[in-house]
Motif scaffolding. Structure first.
Motif, PDB file in Angstrom:
ATOM      1  N   ASN A 863      56.687   2.774  23.510  1.00  0.00           N
ATOM      2  CA  ASN A 863      56.943   2.125  24.799  1.00  0.00           C
ATOM      3  C   ASN A 863      57.882   2.937  25.677  1.00  0.00           C
ATOM      4  OD1 ASN A 863      59.311   1.712  23.343  1.00  0.00           O
ATOM      5  ND2 ASN A 863      59.614  -0.367  24.104  1.00  0.00           N
ATOM      6  N   GLY A 864      58.186   4.174  25.283  1.00  0.00           N
ATOM      7  CA  GLY A 864      58.979   5.062  26.110  1.00  0.00           C
ATOM      8  C   GLY A 864      60.470   5.017  25.872  1.00  0.00           C
ATOM      9  N   VAL A 865      60.952   4.112  25.020  1.00  0.00           N
ATOM     10  CA  VAL A 865      62.383   4.024  24.731  1.00  0.00           C
ATOM     11  C   VAL A 865      62.767   5.107  23.724  1.00  0.00           C
ATOM     12  CG1 VAL A 865      64.228   2.563  23.816  1.00  0.00           C
ATOM     13  CG2 VAL A 865      62.414   1.556  25.216  1.00  0.00           C
ATOM     14  N   SER A 866      63.905   5.764  23.952  1.00  0.00           N
ATOM     15  CA  SER A 866      64.371   6.836  23.074  1.00  0.00           C
ATOM     16  C   SER A 866      65.725   6.489  22.475  1.00  0.00           C
ATOM     17  CB  SER A 866      64.498   8.158  23.838  1.00  0.00           C
ATOM     18  OG  SER A 866      63.251   8.607  24.304  1.00  0.00           O
ATOM     19  N   ILE A 867      65.910   6.890  21.227  1.00  0.00           N
ATOM     20  CA  ILE A 867      67.212   6.845  20.563  1.00  0.00           C
ATOM     21  C   ILE A 867      67.539   8.277  20.168  1.00  0.00           C
ATOM     22  CG2 ILE A 867      68.521   6.005  18.577  1.00  0.00           C
ATOM     23  CD1 ILE A 867      66.652   3.630  18.438  1.00  0.00           C
ATOM     24  N   GLY A 868      68.746   8.722  20.485  1.00  0.00           N
ATOM     25  CA  GLY A 868      69.059  10.109  20.173  1.00  0.00           C
ATOM     26  C   GLY A 868      70.544  10.357  20.010  1.00  0.00           C
ATOM     27  N   ALA A 869      70.848  11.582  19.621  1.00  0.00           N
ATOM     28  CA  ALA A 869      72.229  12.024  19.461  1.00  0.00           C
ATOM     29  C   ALA A 869      72.284  13.500  19.796  1.00  0.00           C
ATOM     30  CB  ALA A 869      72.718  11.775  18.038  1.00  0.00           C
ATOM     31  N   TYR A 870      73.474  13.953  20.200  1.00  0.00           N
ATOM     32  CA  TYR A 870      73.655  15.372  20.492  1.00  0.00           C
ATOM     33  C   TYR A 870      75.004  15.816  19.950  1.00  0.00           C
ATOM     34  CZ  TYR A 870      77.139  14.439  24.079  1.00  0.00           C
ATOM     35  OH  TYR A 870      78.285  14.055  24.727  1.00  0.00           O
ATOM     36  N   ALA A 871      75.133  17.115  19.745  1.00  0.00           N
ATOM     37  CA  ALA A 871      76.400  17.716  19.333  1.00  0.00           C
ATOM     38  C   ALA A 871      76.489  19.104  19.935  1.00  0.00           C
ATOM     39  CB  ALA A 871      76.502  17.780  17.809  1.00  0.00           C
ATOM     40  N   THR A 872      77.683  19.464  20.397  1.00  0.00           N
ATOM     41  CA  THR A 872      77.925  20.770  20.998  1.00  0.00           C
ATOM     42  C   THR A 872      79.082  21.445  20.278  1.00  0.00           C
ATOM     43  OG1 THR A 872      77.156  20.062  23.175  1.00  0.00           O
ATOM     44  CG2 THR A 872      78.577  21.995  23.093  1.00  0.00           C
ATOM     45  N   LYS A 873      78.861  22.663  19.853  1.00  0.00           N
ATOM     46  CA  LYS A 873      79.916  23.454  19.222  1.00  0.00           C
ATOM     47  C   LYS A 873      80.023  24.771  19.963  1.00  0.00           C
ATOM     48  CE  LYS A 873      83.067  24.353  16.163  1.00  0.00           C
ATOM     49  NZ  LYS A 873      84.383  23.659  16.236  1.00  0.00           N
ATOM     50  N   THR A 874      81.266  25.100  20.386  1.00  0.00           N
ATOM     51  CA  THR A 874      81.487  26.334  21.139  1.00  0.00           C
ATOM     52  C   THR A 874      82.496  27.224  20.413  1.00  0.00           C
ATOM     53  OG1 THR A 874      83.294  25.457  22.490  1.00  0.00           O
ATOM     54  CG2 THR A 874      81.050  25.056  23.256  1.00  0.00           C
ATOM     55  N   PHE A 891      72.951   8.191  22.328  1.00  0.00           N
ATOM     56  CA  PHE A 891      72.409   7.625  23.561  1.00  0.00           C
ATOM     57  C   PHE A 891      71.126   6.850  23.296  1.00  0.00           C
ATOM     58  CE2 PHE A 891      70.593  11.870  23.167  1.00  0.00           C
ATOM     59  CZ  PHE A 891      69.251  11.652  23.411  1.00  0.00           C
ATOM     60  N   VAL A 892      70.882   5.903  24.186  1.00  0.00           N
ATOM     61  CA  VAL A 892      69.609   5.182  24.251  1.00  0.00           C
ATOM     62  C   VAL A 892      69.088   5.340  25.664  1.00  0.00           C
ATOM     63  CG1 VAL A 892      68.459   2.956  24.120  1.00  0.00           C
ATOM     64  CG2 VAL A 892      70.248   3.512  22.469  1.00  0.00           C
ATOM     65  N   SER A 893      67.893   5.867  25.799  1.00  0.00           N
ATOM     66  CA  SER A 893      67.264   6.039  27.099  1.00  0.00           C
ATOM     67  C   SER A 893      66.044   5.125  27.182  1.00  0.00           C
ATOM     68  CB  SER A 893      66.847   7.506  27.294  1.00  0.00           C
ATOM     69  OG  SER A 893      66.224   7.683  28.547  1.00  0.00           O
ATOM     70  N   PHE A 894      65.873   4.478  28.322  1.00  0.00           N
ATOM     71  CA  PHE A 894      64.787   3.500  28.423  1.00  0.00           C
ATOM     72  C   PHE A 894      64.191   3.530  29.828  1.00  0.00           C
ATOM     73  CE2 PHE A 894      68.863   1.619  29.312  1.00  0.00           C
ATOM     74  CZ  PHE A 894      68.670   0.953  30.509  1.00  0.00           C
ATOM     75  N   PRO A 895      62.890   3.323  29.934  1.00  0.00           N
ATOM     76  CA  PRO A 895      62.269   3.197  31.260  1.00  0.00           C
ATOM     77  C   PRO A 895      62.525   1.799  31.814  1.00  0.00           C
ATOM     78  CG  PRO A 895      60.602   2.992  29.551  1.00  0.00           C
ATOM     79  CD  PRO A 895      61.897   3.277  28.850  1.00  0.00           C
ATOM     80  N   PHE A 896      62.844   1.717  33.092  1.00  0.00           N
ATOM     81  CA  PHE A 896      63.025   0.400  33.702  1.00  0.00           C
ATOM     82  C   PHE A 896      61.736  -0.408  33.668  1.00  0.00           C
ATOM     83  CE2 PHE A 896      66.744   2.398  35.896  1.00  0.00           C
ATOM     84  CZ  PHE A 896      67.690   1.559  35.339  1.00  0.00           C
ATOM     85  N   ASP A 897      60.599   0.274  33.530  1.00  0.00           N
ATOM     86  CA  ASP A 897      59.325  -0.432  33.379  1.00  0.00           C
ATOM     87  C   ASP A 897      59.341  -1.374  32.178  1.00  0.00           C
ATOM     88  OD1 ASP A 897      57.608  -0.001  35.428  1.00  0.00           O
ATOM     89  OD2 ASP A 897      56.493   1.623  34.501  1.00  0.00           O
TER      90      ASP A 897
END
Length: 950
Positions: A863-874, A891-897
């Motif tokens: 249905n277009g909803v995403s669950i994710g994670a990120y990490a940055t190492k410098t 993060f959780v990303s979702f379409p307003f639809d």
């Protein structure tokens, strides 16, 4: 319960009367069970609903067993039968009696061509013409008499028929036919209407299930049968094509031993999954090995003095649970000096749990997990835990370290490997991973039992707690009378659980959990204009094409640039084809085109573009599309008509106006567009206040200079907030590229968030470039450019961006500060195809001039909803980076639809970032080439609104 995906429908052809092979009789295929039932002639071209209305359906007719035979289905059914017989032939060496007998029986089954009907009720079919088949020459339809039995297929291919009784479960029919029903862990059912189901039937895997209907097939081989994986799924699909299990077609037995009133409740229930006080699936203070289904999300609020916990848990994969938590310690101050804050202490933590293997009849489910993975580690603990179910009881036993094993009544088993595991080091930092402490120090057993009571919404829990509360953080001992906790969960609704209990033998606990599936988010579009009804009628002449274009834009939100004709093909060029559910909008658009286009048009060719860059196209065969939307089709017919949609070749940028075509309409839309929308910004867990928020209104506008060049702008007015409490500025040993956020959000109520001129071009088929300059985001302005290579329908893409930016003034108007920097990244985007995972890897220089890499992993549901994670190492050290050691977030990303009653092309993102630091900070650009080329994704047209549960 799980329903098997079927390409075959319940066929009305029954099995002939046969002797039980187990009794030594020869297997013969008798006349189909319905041979005595006359088949009414079909009238080619008439609807099935009309055929049903012509029948005189007496009280003995059985519409649920309606049989629709379609010759096009036979090839696939032949292939299915061949696959089953090949699987059985491989068993002959060591399973000869069963394998050969079952193989002979399967070999005698006819290939019927029976196809499924959505609902065999004439009035329902008339109300849903897209499910109402149009009968064709060569097809047959039968309406069988009502059967009086259900049929169990035994392991050797013999049939056992049991008188049907309403409400009786499949396992009860098995008990009437076999001596070892407890040796059968899974049962398959082919219902008379063609639906097939697979249910857990053992005490360890029981599932809620619908009872078999009269005429159903039931298959449940013994676990020792040695049948290959997938065989039973295939067999039940083949049985569904046979239609009703005929009365008298097998060895008759007496009625099933249990009536619907005496069926054991445990066989009708799924295992209830509930949250612990800490938010993960568990008992009270202790976790279990159980996992919620993928897509599940939970918010748990629990309180037991002196702790109040608020936890968000996400389930991106069936075997992975993770989330974050805020714990309030009411008798401790955040800042003992009272200089910064007078609020009580708040602790942030991240949890994860991974299932190592699933439960089987003898093997428990096993998981490994950790609480409070990093930071101060006030509540950190690791564990192994196992679960085993026996009917309504679910038992757990685990071994805990850290907070979960603080009782320390066992020596660490890893101490046999190294003495270092006997001691658990502490941590004095926040936001870092304290990996040197994992699985170290003394251990303790923990565990308990969960009981699903006969009162369905009530679940009771009892556990042994491995924690020692006399050694709490902050030297804050808590009295514990008993190491045993008891509680109850009341399932108030499908989405709300209420929990209460007595813990430590002396304290009351209460909590509430809100839970649901992100993958099931859906909202009917009640505010959208109605989609034109699809019929097989077509107009004779041309319409007013300006009205057609306006209706397309109203239905899709896409801009129509031009409409032209070339022979029998209507060509439509669209701009900004943005939406989560592209296919749904394409269907609505096609409904408008079919309503208006003259009958001489046989194909629609659609071309998508973004700012003059050609993203792809779709070619739609009109007749096939109409068939898909105006009549019920069998699986084979649907597969054939699905070629209505195909990728269209891209022509030159002016293909819609070429010399062989006739221009019908071109857009005169204005170059300026924009609108207003609400804005929200919030921050959790800061020292000034646990929740800081701002609510306002934002405006956005875009002016098209040329097809490839545009000017965008955005402003925001802060209306309501509590930022008067925001007084703390975090320390930093790096250039302050993000940690002056307080100054940016409090200096001015009216801000200019974006003012940017952008030019984009397409070089060849797969190369895209973009140049931009202006106020690029709320904190930075400057110049930049991006290049991307992205092929149509390819899972891989590659991009590079380079930027020279300067820090903006705190009022976010038009002045700048002194700090300047070059920043940019090379990024690989990969749609892996495994569990719908997307992996993005960026390497480059960040805003604080640190260099490193960002890894982002997300799972996007249908249905277009995403669950994710990120990490940055410098390349900056943990000490220089400061609190947190490195940048990360969930993060959780979702379409307003998915959540609004009106279609929208916008998306929302909820980001949890434990700490905002200067290291690893990226430029936040409003538009990227990867986003603009989204229609090139191989899954771009796959996402659809979630469907209601079956």
């Amino acid at each position: 319960m799980s329903r098997l995906h079927s390409f075959f429908a319940p066929s009305a052809v029954g099995l002939a009367c046969r002797c039980a092979i187990a009794l030594g009789c020869a297997a013969t295929l008798a006349t189909p069970a319905l041979a005595a039932t006359d088949t009414a002639e079909i009238v080619p071209g008439e609807r099935l609903s009309a055929w049903l209305q012509r029948q005189r359906t007496g009280q003995n007719s059985y519409p649920i067993g309606l049989q629709w035979y379609v010759p096009e289905e036979k090839p696939d059914q032949h292939a299915l039968k061949d696959r089953i017989t090949r699987q059985l032939s491989a068993l002959r060496a060591d399973k000869a009696p069963t394998g050969i007998s079952l193989s002979r029986w399967v070999g005698a089954l006819p290939v019927t061509g029976r196809a499924v009907v959505g609902n065999p009720d004439d009035r329902w079919l008339q109300a849903n013409p897209d499910q109402d088949p149009v009968l064709q020459p060569g097809q047959r339809v039968k309406l069988p008499p009502r059967p009086t039995t259900a049929t169990v297929v035994l392991d050797d291919g013999a049939l056992c028929q049991v008188p049907y009784r309403a409400g009786v479960m499949a396992l009860d029919y098995l008990r009437a036919c076999v001596e070892d029903p407890d040796q059968r862990d899974i049962v398959w059912i082919a219902q008379p209407d063609g639906r097939t189901f697979r249910y857990g039937a053992g005490t360890w895997n029981a599932q809620a299930q619908n009872p078999p209907a009269a005429g159903a097939w039931i298959w449940a081989p013994a676990r020792s049968s040695g049948l290959p994986d997938g065989f039973s799924d295939d067999l039940i699909q083949l049985l569904a094509t046979q239609g009703l299990a005929a009365d008298g077609a097998g060895r008759p037995v007496g009625a099933p031993p249990e009536s619907e009133r005496s069926i054991s409740a445990s066989r009708q229930r799924d295992l209830p999954l509930t949250a612990s006080d800490w938010g993960e699936i568990g008992l009270l203070q202790t976790p279990t090995a159980r996992m919620a289904p993928a897509g599940e999300t939970r918010f748990t609020y629990s309180h037991i003095q002196p702790y109040t916990r608020a936890t968000v848990m996400l389930q991106p994969l069936d075997w992975l649970e993770g989330g974050f938590r805020y714990s309030q310690v009411s008798n401790q101050l955040y800042d003992p000096s009272l200089v910064i804050s007078s609020q009580s202490y708040k602790d942030k933590s991240v949890d994860a749990k991974v299932r190592l293997w699933k439960e089987s009849r003898w093997i428990p489910e096993l998981a490994i997990g950790a609480r409070d993975l990093g930071g101060t580690g006030l509540f950190s603990g690791e564990y192994f835990v196992a679960n085993k179910r026996t009917g309504d009881l679910d038992w757990s036993l685990g071994l805990g370290w850290g907070y979960l094993g603080a009782r320390g009544n066992l020596r660490n088993p890893f101490g046999l490997i190294s003495e270092q595991f006997d001691t658990r080091p502490g941590s004095t930092t926040t936001g870092t991973t304290n990996n040197k402490a994992y699985f170290r120090g003394p251990t303790s057993l923990f565990g308990g039992v969960q009981w699903q009571t006969p009162i369905k919404p009530l679940i009771l829990k009892l556990e042994y707690d491995g924690n020692a509360y006399e050694r709490e953080p902050f030297n804050n001992p808590i009295k514990q009378r008993l190491p045993v906790n008891a509680g109850a969960v009341y399932r108030y609704s499908e989405a709300v659980d209420l929990t209460a209990g007595i813990e430590r033998g002396n304290r009351a606990m209460f909590g509430v959990t809100f839970h649901g599936g992100l993958d099931t988010l859906a909202q009917p579009k009640l505010l959208d204009p109605p989609t034109p009804a699809v019929t097989d009628r077509m107009p004779a002449g041309d319409p007013a094409w300006s009205r057609t274009a306006a209706d397309i834009e109203a239905q899709t939100g896409w801009a129509v640039d031009a409409i032209s004709r070339r022979g029998d093909t209507l060509l439509v060029r669209l701009s900004f084809p943005r939406a989560a559910y592209l296919q749904a909008r394409l269907d609505r658009m096609t409904a408008v085109l079919h309503r208006d286009a003259p009958a001489s048009i046989r194909r629609f060719s659609i071309e998508f573009s973004e700012y003059g860059m050609r993203m792809g196209g779709k070619s739609i065969r009109r007749a096939d599309w109409v068939a898909l939307h105006t009549q019920g089709l069998s699986p084979a017919q649907r597969s054939e008509h699905n070629i209505a949609f195909s990728n269209a070749p891209l022509g030159a940028p002016t293909a819609v106006q070429d010399r062989d075509g006739q221009m019908l309409w071109t857009s005169d839309n204005g170059r300026l567009r924009g609108g207003l929308s609400p804005s929200l910004w919030q921050s959790l867990g800061g020292p000034d206040s646990f929740l800081l928020y701002q609510i306002g209104v934002q405006g956005a506008a875009e002016y098209r200079v040329t097809s490839n060049t545009w000017l965008t702008g955005g402003v925001n007015m802060r209306l309501l907030d509590n930022y008067d409490k925001f007084k703390y500025t975090a320390p930093s040993d790096l250039p302050r590229v993000r940690t002056q956020v307080r100054e940016y959000v409090t200096t001015s109520r009216f801000t200019v968030s974006n003012l940017q001129l952008t030019h984009a071009e397409q070089w060849g088929e797969n190369h895209f470039v973009m140049a931009y300059g202006g106020l690029l985001e709320s904190m930075y302005g400057g110049l930049g450019g991006e290049y991307m290579y992205r092929r149509r329908a390819s899972p891989l893409a590659f991009g590079v961006d380079v930027n020279r930016v300067r820090q903006r003034g705190f009022d976010q108007r038009f002045d700048f500060r002194e700090y300047e920097v070059n920043t940019g990244h090379a990024t690989v985007y990969w749609e892996t195809g495994w569990n719908d995972l997307q992996v993005n890897l960026s390497v480059g220089q960040y805003l604080a001039r640190d260099r490193g890499a960002t890894l982002e992993i997300s799972r996007r549901f249908a249905n277009g909803v995403s669950i994710g994670a990120y990490a940055t190492k410098t390349n900056v050290s943990s000490a220089q980076f400061g609190e947190g050691s490195f940048d990360k977030g969930i993060f959780v990303s979702f379409p307003f639809d998915a959540i609004l009653p009106k279609s929208s092309s916008a998306n929302g993102t909820i980001l949890w970032q434990p700490l905002l630091r200067d290291g690893g900070a990226k430029l936040s650009r409003s538009q990227t080439l990867y986003g603009l080329t989204n229609t090139r994704s191989p899954r771009a047209f796959d996402y659809r609104p979630a469907q209601p549960a079956d």
